[in-house]
Write a protein that holds these residues in place. Structure first.
Motif, PDB file in Angstrom:
ATOM      1  N   ASP A   1       0.803  -1.270  -0.261  1.00 33.52           N
ATOM      2  CA  ASP A   1       0.186   0.429   0.190  1.00 33.52           C
ATOM      3  C   ASP A   1       0.811   1.493  -0.087  1.00 33.52           C
ATOM      4  N   GLY A   2       1.880   1.426  -0.683  1.00 35.64           N
ATOM      5  CA  GLY A   2       2.795   1.992  -0.691  1.00 35.64           C
ATOM      6  C   GLY A   2       2.810   3.759  -1.658  1.00 35.64           C
ATOM      7  N   ARG A   3       2.483   4.567  -0.737  1.00 32.26           N
ATOM      8  CA  ARG A   3       2.296   5.378  -1.341  1.00 32.26           C
ATOM      9  C   ARG A   3       3.300   5.920  -2.414  1.00 32.26           C
ATOM     10  N   THR A   4       3.185   7.620  -3.600  1.00 35.90           N
ATOM     11  CA  THR A   4       4.333   8.440  -3.752  1.00 35.90           C
ATOM     12  C   THR A   4       4.171  10.085  -4.062  1.00 35.90           C
ATOM     13  N   ASN A   5       5.103   9.854  -3.327  1.00 37.82           N
ATOM     14  CA  ASN A   5       5.120  11.866  -3.444  1.00 37.82           C
ATOM     15  C   ASN A   5       6.009  12.190  -4.689  1.00 37.82           C
ATOM     16  N   SER A   6       5.323  12.755  -4.952  1.00 38.29           N
ATOM     17  CA  SER A   6       6.025  13.544  -6.078  1.00 38.29           C
ATOM     18  C   SER A   6       7.643  15.093  -5.668  1.00 38.29           C
ATOM     19  N   VAL A   7       8.603  14.924  -5.336  1.00 34.35           N
ATOM     20  CA  VAL A   7       8.967  16.340  -4.231  1.00 34.35           C
ATOM     21  C   VAL A   7      10.027  16.988  -5.792  1.00 34.35           C
ATOM     22  N   PRO A   8       9.463  17.990  -6.411  1.00 29.84           N
ATOM     23  CA  PRO A   8      10.098  19.118  -6.772  1.00 29.84           C
ATOM     24  C   PRO A   8      11.546  19.130  -6.438  1.00 29.84           C
ATOM     25  N   LEU A   9      12.413  19.260  -7.266  1.00 27.60           N
ATOM     26  CA  LEU A   9      14.057  19.598  -7.277  1.00 27.60           C
ATOM     27  C   LEU A   9      14.296  20.792  -5.883  1.00 27.60           C
ATOM     28  N   LYS A  10      13.437  22.192  -6.005  1.00 22.77           N
ATOM     29  CA  LYS A  10      13.940  22.900  -5.072  1.00 22.77           C
ATOM     30  C   LYS A  10      14.276  22.461  -4.101  1.00 22.77           C
ATOM     31  N   PHE A  11      13.399  21.425  -3.257  1.00 22.87           N
ATOM     32  CA  PHE A  11      13.329  20.600  -1.969  1.00 22.87           C
ATOM     33  C   PHE A  11      14.845  19.933  -1.611  1.00 22.87           C
ATOM     34  N   PHE A  12      15.356  19.602  -2.459  1.00 18.39           N
ATOM     35  CA  PHE A  12      16.738  19.007  -2.469  1.00 18.39           C
ATOM     36  C   PHE A  12      17.918  19.769  -2.601  1.00 18.39           C
ATOM     37  N   GLU A  13      19.099  19.899  -1.449  1.00 16.67           N
ATOM     38  CA  GLU A  13      20.413  20.604  -2.005  1.00 16.67           C
ATOM     39  C   GLU A  13      21.393  20.573  -2.778  1.00 16.67           C
ATOM     40  N   HIS A  14      21.408  21.395  -3.955  1.00 23.39           N
ATOM     41  CA  HIS A  14      21.632  21.334  -5.280  1.00 23.39           C
ATOM     42  C   HIS A  14      23.781  21.040  -5.014  1.00 23.39           C
ATOM     43  N   PHE A  15      24.359  21.048  -5.810  1.00 26.96           N
ATOM     44  CA  PHE A  15      25.653  20.775  -5.625  1.00 26.96           C
ATOM     45  C   PHE A  15      26.428  21.498  -7.494  1.00 26.96           C
ATOM     46  N   ASP A  16      27.526  21.850  -6.906  1.00 25.01           N
ATOM     47  CA  ASP A  16      27.840  22.606  -8.753  1.00 25.01           C
ATOM     48  C   ASP A  16      28.601  21.461  -9.268  1.00 25.01           C
ATOM     49  N   THR A  17      29.202  20.481  -8.181  1.00 21.72           N
ATOM     50  CA  THR A  17      29.875  19.589  -9.278  1.00 21.72           C
ATOM     51  C   THR A  17      29.575  17.911  -8.601  1.00 21.72           C
ATOM     52  N   VAL A  18      29.972  16.885  -8.839  1.00 24.87           N
ATOM     53  CA  VAL A  18      29.906  15.865  -8.482  1.00 24.87           C
ATOM     54  C   VAL A  18      30.795  15.650  -7.324  1.00 24.87           C
ATOM     55  N   GLU A  19      31.943  15.955  -7.488  1.00 23.38           N
ATOM     56  CA  GLU A  19      33.422  16.311  -6.273  1.00 23.38           C
ATOM     57  C   GLU A  19      32.409  17.015  -5.196  1.00 23.38           C
ATOM     58  N   ALA A  20      31.607  17.721  -4.857  1.00 22.94           N
ATOM     59  CA  ALA A  20      31.249  18.534  -4.601  1.00 22.94           C
ATOM     60  C   ALA A  20      30.085  17.631  -3.591  1.00 22.94           C
ATOM     61  N   ALA A  21      29.339  17.259  -4.125  1.00 18.25           N
ATOM     62  CA  ALA A  21      28.573  16.304  -4.110  1.00 18.25           C
ATOM     63  C   ALA A  21      28.908  14.568  -3.411  1.00 18.25           C
ATOM     64  N   ARG A  22      30.183  14.127  -3.502  1.00 15.10           N
ATOM     65  CA  ARG A  22      30.583  13.489  -3.163  1.00 15.10           C
ATOM     66  C   ARG A  22      31.453  13.743  -1.514  1.00 15.10           C
ATOM     67  N   ALA A  23      31.449  15.026  -1.716  1.00 13.52           N
ATOM     68  CA  ALA A  23      32.090  15.295   0.057  1.00 13.52           C
ATOM     69  C   ALA A  23      31.235  15.216   0.613  1.00 13.52           C
ATOM     70  N   GLU A  24      29.811  16.018   0.506  1.00 13.30           N
ATOM     71  CA  GLU A  24      28.701  16.237   1.081  1.00 13.30           C
ATOM     72  C   GLU A  24      28.198  14.425   1.429  1.00 13.30           C
ATOM     73  N   LEU A  25      27.921  14.016   0.616  1.00 12.01           N
ATOM     74  CA  LEU A  25      28.097  12.270   1.387  1.00 12.01           C
ATOM     75  C   LEU A  25      28.526  12.089   2.625  1.00 12.01           C
ATOM     76  N   GLU A  26      30.207  12.379   2.341  1.00 15.18           N
ATOM     77  CA  GLU A  26      31.424  11.319   2.920  1.00 15.18           C
ATOM     78  C   GLU A  26      30.817  12.438   4.491  1.00 15.18           C
ATOM     79  N   GLN A  27      30.262  13.647   4.613  1.00 13.04           N
ATOM     80  CA  GLN A  27      30.444  14.314   6.162  1.00 13.04           C
ATOM     81  C   GLN A  27      28.951  13.540   5.842  1.00 13.04           C
ATOM     82  N   LEU A  28      28.196  13.296   5.718  1.00 18.38           N
ATOM     83  CA  LEU A  28      26.754  12.582   6.310  1.00 18.38           C
ATOM     84  C   LEU A  28      27.121  11.739   6.566  1.00 18.38           C
ATOM     85  N   VAL A  29      27.372  10.872   6.531  1.00 18.23           N
ATOM     86  CA  VAL A  29      27.808   9.386   6.617  1.00 18.23           C
ATOM     87  C   VAL A  29      28.748   9.420   7.870  1.00 18.23           C
ATOM     88  N   THR A  30      29.621  10.363   8.062  1.00 14.51           N
ATOM     89  CA  THR A  30      31.103  10.103   8.793  1.00 14.51           C
ATOM     90  C   THR A  30      30.490  10.560  10.510  1.00 14.51           C
TER      91      THR A  30
END
Length: 101
Positions: free
Chosen positions: A58-87
């Motif tokens: 019975d799982g529902r689906t929600n459609s979320v606009p991009l404005k609710f996601f943090e944006h990164f200029d480069t893939v390297e910046a996104a990788r750095a954020e991931l590392e920070q999130l899990v440390t």
């Protein structure tokens, strides 16, 4: 521009919509137990949406606009954020890169 999508095992799955292209995928482990999947995705426009699909029959689906996601200029910046999130100091966590699904 890049965003990070998170899918939490047994709870929900984040699925990229039109104009959002996954470029890297990671599994997140907490004390050797897989807890989530992270996907770094490239965004080609500002009107895209991400579907958040709840697990279960019975799982529902929600459609979320991009404005609710943090944006990164480069893939390297996104990788750095991931590392920070899990440390968390001395807590045992790790990311393992996987093939795109």
């Amino acid at each position: 521009m890049y965003i990070i999508l998170t899918s939490k095992l047994g709870e929900y799955d984040a699925r990229p919509g039109q104009g959002i292209l996954p470029v890297e995928s990671y599994e997140y482990f907490f004390y050797d137990k897989k807890k989530a999947d992270f996907t770094i995705a490239e965004v080609s426009g500002e009107q895209g949406r991400v579907s958040i699909v709840e697990s279960g029959e019975d799982g529902r689906t929600n459609s979320v606009p991009l404005k609710f996601f943090e944006h990164f200029d480069t893939v390297e910046a996104a990788r750095a954020e991931l590392e920070q999130l899990v440390t968390f100091g001395s807590i045992e966590t790790r990311l393992e890169r996987t093939s795109l699904r």
